[in-house]
Design a protein around this motif. Structure first.
Motif, mmCIF file in Angstrom:
data_model
loop_
_atom_site.group_PDB
_atom_site.id
_atom_site.type_symbol
_atom_site.label_atom_id
_atom_site.label_comp_id
_atom_site.label_asym_id
_atom_site.label_seq_id
_atom_site.Cartn_x
_atom_site.Cartn_y
_atom_site.Cartn_z
ATOM 1 N N UNK A 303 57.943 -73.672 27.958
ATOM 2 C CA UNK A 303 58.591 -73.330 29.218
ATOM 3 C C UNK A 303 59.250 -74.543 29.855
ATOM 4 N N UNK A 304 58.702 -75.722 29.558
ATOM 5 C CA UNK A 304 59.266 -76.954 30.104
ATOM 6 C C UNK A 304 60.226 -77.610 29.124
ATOM 7 N N UNK A 305 60.601 -76.871 28.076
ATOM 8 C CA UNK A 305 61.584 -77.397 27.121
ATOM 9 C C UNK A 305 60.990 -78.364 26.108
ATOM 10 N N UNK A 381 57.732 -67.846 37.693
ATOM 11 C CA UNK A 381 58.804 -68.210 38.621
ATOM 12 C C UNK A 381 58.456 -69.464 39.413
ATOM 13 N N UNK A 382 57.162 -69.796 39.464
ATOM 14 C CA UNK A 382 56.714 -70.941 40.264
ATOM 15 C C UNK A 382 56.525 -72.201 39.419
ATOM 16 N N UNK A 383 57.010 -72.158 38.176
ATOM 17 C CA UNK A 383 56.789 -73.302 37.284
ATOM 18 C C UNK A 383 57.289 -74.622 37.892
ATOM 19 N N UNK A 384 56.433 -75.654 37.788
ATOM 20 C CA UNK A 384 56.822 -77.012 38.203
ATOM 21 C C UNK A 384 56.543 -77.964 37.062
ATOM 22 N N UNK A 402 50.707 -81.905 42.097
ATOM 23 C CA UNK A 402 50.562 -80.860 41.064
ATOM 24 C C UNK A 402 49.148 -80.271 41.132
ATOM 25 N N UNK A 403 49.075 -78.958 41.035
ATOM 26 C CA UNK A 403 47.780 -78.280 41.143
ATOM 27 C C UNK A 403 47.541 -77.381 39.928
ATOM 28 N N UNK A 404 46.280 -77.025 39.661
ATOM 29 C CA UNK A 404 46.002 -76.100 38.560
ATOM 30 C C UNK A 404 46.605 -74.723 38.838
ATOM 31 N N UNK A 405 46.893 -73.927 37.836
ATOM 32 C CA UNK A 405 46.730 -74.256 36.416
ATOM 33 C C UNK A 405 47.894 -75.105 35.904
ATOM 34 N N UNK A 406 47.540 -76.135 35.174
ATOM 35 C CA UNK A 406 48.584 -76.980 34.598
ATOM 36 C C UNK A 406 48.132 -77.507 33.248
ATOM 37 N N UNK A 407 49.070 -77.715 32.364
ATOM 38 C CA UNK A 407 48.778 -78.387 31.096
ATOM 39 C C UNK A 407 49.456 -79.751 31.105
ATOM 40 N N UNK A 408 48.805 -80.672 30.422
ATOM 41 C CA UNK A 408 49.371 -82.006 30.247
ATOM 42 C C UNK A 408 49.700 -82.150 28.764
#
Ligand code: SAH
Length: 419
Positions: A303-305, A381-384, A402-408
């Protein structure tokens, strides 16, 4: 030929079906024959790569030559998929002589059988003949498919004790779903369109849906009012008791004969406790279907390319949970070994411990300059997204809020598709 076509459902398991031709038409026809369990004999001098793959895998037999009359020995059905009308007519004449139904791609008026436009949903097959206009049959088929997929409960399966009165042989109406059943369904990473076709079908058939935090809300919007929705995030008690309570709800509802869907974010078996739920059901004798999902470990990066692998950049990706600090005695991860890998590292549930994790990776040899990307609420739609490097990623995450849920995602794949 006149008269209306007489519809039948052919049961082809183990029965010889001859397909003549190895081009695009045959390529489209063969999979359904194989799915029906037919003993497929393919006669053609050349095959498309897809047909060749079926032959190489032993799923059908291939005669590498033109058609000969004896090919129809033992055949129940023949599909003619050749371009040459003369050759097609000759094959069809042999079939007629032997009283074998013959489907012709080149000339439907001369054929003795027609193939319908088909849609399937679980055990239901709908076949549409459009009176000679394939666009019409496909349009009707599409409308039926949408109807089947649309309303939860609208075309719900009959209760287990309903009579099988549709002219079919008697038997279990829903052998995989009744009585009582749990499906552990991966809901995908966030975009509601990223659930699988099978997952979506089971959701539309569900009588009870048990969800949690990461499940895309839009999927739940579509459930009918009669569906019991259990939100696992609202269950009180502590985390340990909560899982027990979820297991109990799944088992109770299934034992009461209901179709239960346990919807889980991403894939049920990727840090999703799906295994525990499966075991709880198994212990109680409740049948379970597991429907894998698109995991955020891959999809949030996409999603982040960022591709998790890329030719000449990364030949591996490792998915790890960061919910336990590296120096904790409860840690099951050998971070010092992960630091020695060259490929992509995908860290889930890692925000809280990110400073300790990145420091550990750097101190054991992964370069502080390694590119990193953090993706919050990927595919929604809220992807950061923030780009950083391993050495400073924790500080950047804090600064950006940046807040969860997130992947690194750590590795040279970050930026591999930048132009
Ligand atoms: N079974 C899930 C993962 C559950 S663990 C899956 O396969 O995706 C929960 C963690 O998944 C979160 O802390 C976060 O790291 C990650 N996650 C889930 N959905 C995400 C999303 N849309 N964007 C970024 N990370 C996500």
């Amino acid at each position: 030929m006149s008269g209306n076509p007489y519809p039948l459902g052919l049961r082809l398991a183990g029965r010889r079906v001859v397909v003549v031709g190895g081009g695009v038409v045959a390529t489209r026809r063969v999979p359904a024959l194989l799915d029906a369990g037919a003993d497929v004999l393919l006669v053609a001098p050349e095959l498309t790569p897809a047909l060749r793959a079926h032959a190489d895998a032993g799923r059908l037999r291939w005669q590498r030559r033109r058609f000969a009359a004896d090919d129809l020995e033992d055949a129940w059905l023949v599909q003619v998929a050749v371009d040459d009308p003369g050759a097609a007519a000759a094959i069809s004449a042999v079939a007629d002589e032997r009283r074998i139904f013959c489907v012709r791609a080149d000339d439907r008026a001369a054929a003795t059988a027609w193939t319908p436009a088909v849609t399937r949903q679980g055990p239901v097959t709908v076949a549409v003949l459009g009176g000679g206009d394939p666009r019409r049959s496909m349009a009707v088929r599409d409308a039926v498919r949408d109807l089947l997929a649309a309303g939860p409960g609208r075309l719900a399966p009959p209760p287990a004790d309903a009579d099988a009165d549709a002219g079919e042989a008697p038997g279990p109406v829903h052998p995989t779903r009744r009585p009582g059943h749990v499906a552990l369904v991966g809901a995908g990473p966030g975009d509601p369109e990223l659930i699988t076709v099978k997952g979506r079908r089971l959701l539309t058939e569900a009588e009870v849906v048990v969800t949690d935090r990461l499940v895309p809300g839009l999927l739940l919007d579509e459930l009918g009012p009669e569906v019991e929705l259990v939100d696992a995030t609202k269950i009180p008690y502590g985390p340990a008791r909560t899982q027990e309570e979820i297991n109990r709800i799944l088992v109770d509802r299934a034992l009461a004969g209901r179709a239960v869907v346990r919807l889980k974010g991403g894939d049920p078996y990727v840090f999703g406790r799906g295994g525990e739920e499966l075991l709880a059901c198994a212990e109680a004798g409740v049948p379970v279907t597991v429907v894998p999902g698109v995991t955020s470990a891959i999809a949030a990066a996409a999603g982040a390319g960022v591709p998790v692998t890329h030719r000449a950049v990364a030949h591996e990706f490792t998915v790890v949970s960061g919910h336990v600090p590296p120096d904790s005695s409860a840690s099951m991860v050998r971070w010092e070994h992960l630091a020695g890998l060259r490929g992509t590292l995908v860290i889930l549930m890692g925000l809280k411990n990110l400073a300790a994790i990145s420091a550990t990776l750097v101190s054991h040899g992964r370069s502080a300059q390694t590119p990193a990307v953090v993706v919050q609420e990927g595919t929604t739609g809220a992807q950061r997204t923030i780009r950083s490097t391993l050495g400073v990623v924790a500080a950047d995450v804090a600064a950006a809020g940046i807040r969860p849920p997130a992947v690194v995602v750590v590795g040279d794949v970050v930026g591999a598709l930048d132009s």
